[in-house]
Design a protein around this motif. Structure first.
Motif, PDB file in Angstrom:
ATOM      1  N   TYR A  59      37.143  47.060  50.127  1.00 36.56           N
ATOM      2  CA  TYR A  59      36.875  45.623  50.227  1.00 36.56           C
ATOM      3  C   TYR A  59      35.508  45.397  50.876  1.00 36.56           C
ATOM      4  O   TYR A  59      34.699  44.597  50.393  1.00 36.56           O
ATOM      5  CB  TYR A  59      37.998  44.964  51.027  1.00 36.56           C
ATOM      6  CG  TYR A  59      37.851  43.480  51.233  1.00 36.56           C
ATOM      7  CD1 TYR A  59      37.554  42.622  50.179  1.00 36.56           C
ATOM      8  CD2 TYR A  59      38.030  42.928  52.490  1.00 36.56           C
ATOM      9  CE1 TYR A  59      37.432  41.248  50.380  1.00 36.56           C
ATOM     10  CE2 TYR A  59      37.921  41.565  52.706  1.00 36.56           C
ATOM     11  CZ  TYR A  59      37.621  40.731  51.642  1.00 36.56           C
ATOM     12  OH  TYR A  59      37.505  39.382  51.838  1.00 36.56           O
ATOM     13  N   SER A  86      36.042  41.336  44.406  1.00 37.45           N
ATOM     14  CA  SER A  86      36.262  41.208  45.854  1.00 37.45           C
ATOM     15  C   SER A  86      37.592  40.514  46.151  1.00 37.45           C
ATOM     16  O   SER A  86      38.285  40.871  47.097  1.00 37.45           O
ATOM     17  CB  SER A  86      35.100  40.466  46.526  1.00 37.45           C
ATOM     18  OG  SER A  86      35.142  39.076  46.276  1.00 37.45           O
ATOM     19  N   ARG A  90      40.557  42.147  48.255  1.00 36.40           N
ATOM     20  CA  ARG A  90      41.086  41.469  49.439  1.00 36.40           C
ATOM     21  C   ARG A  90      42.616  41.397  49.349  1.00 36.40           C
ATOM     22  O   ARG A  90      43.309  41.642  50.334  1.00 36.40           O
ATOM     23  CB  ARG A  90      40.512  40.068  49.599  1.00 36.40           C
ATOM     24  CG  ARG A  90      41.140  39.342  50.806  1.00 36.40           C
ATOM     25  CD  ARG A  90      40.482  38.010  51.094  1.00 36.40           C
ATOM     26  NE  ARG A  90      41.228  37.238  52.055  1.00 36.40           N
ATOM     27  CZ  ARG A  90      41.250  37.446  53.361  1.00 36.40           C
ATOM     28  NH1 ARG A  90      40.571  38.442  53.885  1.00 36.40           N
ATOM     29  NH2 ARG A  90      41.958  36.677  54.157  1.00 36.40           N
ATOM     30  N   GLN A  94      45.209  42.935  51.975  1.00 40.37           N
ATOM     31  CA  GLN A  94      46.258  42.142  52.625  1.00 40.37           C
ATOM     32  C   GLN A  94      47.632  42.783  52.419  1.00 40.37           C
ATOM     33  O   GLN A  94      48.439  42.823  53.351  1.00 40.37           O
ATOM     34  CB  GLN A  94      46.258  40.720  52.088  1.00 40.37           C
ATOM     35  CG  GLN A  94      45.109  39.898  52.623  1.00 40.37           C
ATOM     36  CD  GLN A  94      45.061  38.511  52.006  1.00 40.37           C
ATOM     37  OE1 GLN A  94      45.239  38.348  50.798  1.00 40.37           O
ATOM     38  NE2 GLN A  94      44.792  37.518  52.832  1.00 40.37           N
ATOM     39  N   THR A 121      36.007  40.156  55.972  1.00 44.55           N
ATOM     40  CA  THR A 121      35.924  38.950  55.150  1.00 44.55           C
ATOM     41  C   THR A 121      34.715  38.102  55.546  1.00 44.55           C
ATOM     42  O   THR A 121      34.091  37.469  54.695  1.00 44.55           O
ATOM     43  CB  THR A 121      37.232  38.139  55.252  1.00 44.55           C
ATOM     44  OG1 THR A 121      38.305  38.959  54.781  1.00 44.55           O
ATOM     45  CG2 THR A 121      37.172  36.871  54.427  1.00 44.55           C
TER      46      THR A 121
END
Length: 155
Positions: A59, A86, A90, A94, A121
């Motif tokens: 990421y 991306s 992500r 998660q 992030t």
């Protein structure tokens, strides 16, 4: 009469010996089950922590690439395509984070894992400032390294 008493003592001794043997066997089986459960949990944690660290690295890498596609000339890839990649990475990060949080008993480790994802992030929000990008890249690399160290101590 002595023969009956001797027989009774022998039977009682045999029963006592069997009872003690059974108790030791139960204890050994319980220890074996505890060890197996502990080892399985350790292996699941190792898998989850490794997968999470890998997801964070991927990421982070794509966000840095997105920054270069957005701010450096000429962009090598389509910015929209890299942005979509991306988002997918992500989501993978998660999911890996949730697995880590379900397997750890360490609240500080869980919180640190979430903070590293948030810091990565934030790379997305760096404007056209290469120095800030480089600083955040160093910080996120160090955050991942520290998280791996903390996870390793739990194993």
């Amino acid at each position: 009469m002595e023969a009956i008493i001797a027989s009774a003592i022998a039977v009682l001794g045999t029963l006592l010996g069997s009872g003690i043997t059974l108790a030791f066997q139960r204890h050994a089986v319980e220890q074996g089950h505890r060890f197996t459960r502990g080892e399985r949990l350790r292996q699941e944690r190792l898998d989850a922590y490794s997968a999470y660290a890998g997801a964070l690295l991927n990421y982070r890498r794509v966000l840095v690439h997105l920054w270069f596609c957005s701010y450096e000339e000429p962009p090598r890839d389509d910015v929209g395509e890299v942005r979509m990649r991306s988002y997918a990475l992500r989501s993978s990060a998660q999911e890996a984070l949730f697995r880590v949080q379900m397997l750890t008993d360490d609240v500080a480790l869980s919180r640190a894992a979430e903070e590293v994802l948030d810091d990565i992030t934030a790379l997305y929000r760096v404007d056209d400032d290469r120095a800030e990008l480089d600083a955040r890249r160093r910080d996120t690399r160090e955050g991942i390294r520290l998280l791996v160290g903390a996870a390793k101590r739990q194993l």
